[in-house]
Design an enzyme around this catalytic site. Structure first.
Site, PDB file in Angstrom:
ATOM      1  N   GLU A  67       0.967  -1.163  -0.117  1.00  0.00           N
ATOM      2  CA  GLU A  67       0.067  -0.197  -0.132  1.00  0.00           C
ATOM      3  C   GLU A  67       0.796   1.320   0.023  1.00  0.00           C
ATOM      4  O   GLU A  67       0.527   2.462   0.129  1.00  0.00           O
ATOM      5  CB  GLU A  67      -0.883   0.047   1.224  1.00  0.00           C
ATOM      6  CG  GLU A  67      -0.398  -0.161   2.672  1.00  0.00           C
ATOM      7  CD  GLU A  67      -1.372  -0.193   3.719  1.00  0.00           C
ATOM      8  OE1 GLU A  67      -1.862   1.040   3.924  1.00  0.00           O
ATOM      9  OE2 GLU A  67      -1.622  -1.628   4.319  1.00  0.00           O
ATOM     10  N   CYS A 115      -3.027  -4.138   4.379  1.00  0.00           N
ATOM     11  CA  CYS A 115      -2.288  -4.915   4.644  1.00  0.00           C
ATOM     12  C   CYS A 115      -2.534  -6.524   4.253  1.00  0.00           C
ATOM     13  O   CYS A 115      -1.751  -7.328   4.629  1.00  0.00           O
ATOM     14  CB  CYS A 115      -2.096  -5.055   6.253  1.00  0.00           C
ATOM     15  SG  CYS A 115      -1.727  -3.309   7.012  1.00  0.00           S
ATOM     16  N   HIS A 166      -1.306 -10.941  11.774  1.00  0.00           N
ATOM     17  CA  HIS A 166      -0.844 -10.008  11.409  1.00  0.00           C
ATOM     18  C   HIS A 166      -0.674  -8.898  12.497  1.00  0.00           C
ATOM     19  O   HIS A 166      -1.502  -8.744  13.436  1.00  0.00           O
ATOM     20  CB  HIS A 166      -1.946  -9.279  10.505  1.00  0.00           C
ATOM     21  CG  HIS A 166      -1.856  -7.742  10.003  1.00  0.00           C
ATOM     22  ND1 HIS A 166      -0.649  -7.390   9.517  1.00  0.00           N
ATOM     23  CD2 HIS A 166      -2.659  -6.638  10.410  1.00  0.00           C
ATOM     24  CE1 HIS A 166      -0.773  -6.049   9.530  1.00  0.00           C
ATOM     25  NE2 HIS A 166      -2.032  -5.492  10.069  1.00  0.00           N
TER      26      HIS A 166
END
Length: 393
Positions: free
Chosen positions: A82, A114, A236
């Site tokens: 990103e 993400c 994550h």
């Protein structure tokens, strides 16, 4: 006929050789250091000099794992980020050129906050299942920027993870089933006129936890597996406390002894993230790499993975460790990379933060002498970024 195994064969990681101590940042911002170390779960944060961007960091990660004979077998480069450098041209195209990959290589950039690298990994696995002789290079590379003196400042960082996806992988064979969930949520976004993200931190945490529970439940319904089937869960980790909250949601499903094992595995998985910071698309994969490097694992262990991208998309999938998984990454080199970084002062960090390429399109020549990485950004000429390989300089 046995089912073809497809998954992650080799992994490389790169982050620049500069970092900021979170104690120093906390004191400079008038905060108790425990708020950052314990409340957020971060100890150090990678500082990205202007001579590095996602393309150069990806090249520095990928060159660690590519052999000369791989270049003709790589049929796709899937670059999750990103932090792209162009609104049209894919970062993957720049990368394929820097790595001297064959012209008959697909090169695509993937964007969903993400989650991008996970999309790349799943697309790569599907391609290799259909083309078992092929290799796919998957990248997760980002620079997390929220701005100086903002609530998100402590969750900045950056780096790149490069993964080679193949049949009969060395590290981890991916299970075919996964569960995913998408919703239009404004928990985090970056408008086109900004270089720093906007985020509703508390709301984003709640969405993350909700998506984890939804995809975890759906995965169990699809597969019939339970938490007892997993040696570890990897998350994550935009900051390490986030994953800890996710794990605590499902720990009651495990026996007391298994809870201890899962907690120990999580502690191993967050060690490297604590000292690098937020990689956005690469965050889950640095967490996995940290687990493989520091965890008490054995061949045949199943690892569950939760990927999340704000905005929002989440996926839970799993993989099985292979007998030679520790040969798929250079543990000593990664340890040296992290240990040999130089700490910067808060003043130096703030100066470097402001030294990104300006958006006015003017020619820029960067001071590259202090950057020892093989691949670096030398500047911009005629609206074109000037990438260099140190061996060719």
């Amino acid at each position: 006929m046995s089912e073809l195994k497809v998954g992650i064969d080799r992994v490389g990681f790169y982050t620049p050789r500069l970092y900021l101590e979170m104690t120093d940042l906390a004191l400079a911002r008038g905060e108790d250091p425990a708020k950052y170390h314990v409340g957020i779960g971060q100890d150090k944060q990678a500082v990205i000099p202007p001579t590095q961007d996602v393309v150069t960091m990806a090249a520095n990660a990928a060159t660690q794992i590519l052999r000369p004979e791989d270049r003709s077998r790589i049929k796709m480069v899937l670059f999750g980020t990103e932090s792209g450098v162009d609104n049209s041209k894919a970062t993957a195209v720049y990368l394929a050129h820097l790595l001297n990959l064959a012209a008959d290589t697909r090169a695509i950039e993937l964007k969903q906050a993400c989650y991008g690298a996970t999309a790349g990994l799943q697309l790569a696995a599907d391609y290799v299942r259909a083309h078992p002789d092929a290799l796919v290079l998957v990248i997760g590379a980002d620079i997390a920027r929220y701005g100086l003196r903002t609530p998100g400042e402590v969750t900045q960082g950056g780096g790149a993870v490069a993964m080679l996806v193949s049949a009969d992988p060395q590290i981890m064979a991916l299970d075919a089933q996964s569960a995913y969930h998408t919703a239009d949520v404004m928990d985090f976004w970056r408008p086109l006129d900004r270089t720093e993200a906007l985020v509703d931190g508390r709301y984003s945490t709640n969405v993350y936890l909700d998506f984890f529970k939804q995809t975890w439940t759906a995965y169990q319904q699809q597969t019939g597996r339970t938490i007892a089937d997993f040696a570890a869960l990897a998350f994550h980790l935009p900051f390490t406390k986030m994953g800890r909250k996710g794990l605590r949601q499902v720990l009651p499903e495990a026996s007391a002894a298994h809870q201890q094992e899962l907690t120990a595995a999580f502690e191993a998985s967050q060690l490297d993230n604590r000292n690098v910071g937020n990689l956005y698309t690469g965050s889950l994969y640095l967490s996995l790499l940290s687990l493989w490097r520091h965890g008490d694992l054995r061949a045949g262990d199943r690892i569950g993975c939760f990927s999340y991208g704000s905005g929002a998309e989440g996926e839970f999938y799993s993989g099985v460790l292979q007998p030679d998984y520790q040969r798929g990454f250079d543990d000593a080199a990664l340890t040296t990379l992290l240990a040999d970084r130089r700490a910067v002062s808060v003043a130096e960090y703030e100066e470097l933060f402001q030294q990104q390429l300006p958006n006015n399109g003017q020619d820029v020549q960067l001071a590259v002498g202090a950057d020892s990485a093989p691949y670096y950004l030398a500047g911009r000429q005629h609206q074109q970024r000037q990438y260099r390989h140190r061996m060719e300089a």
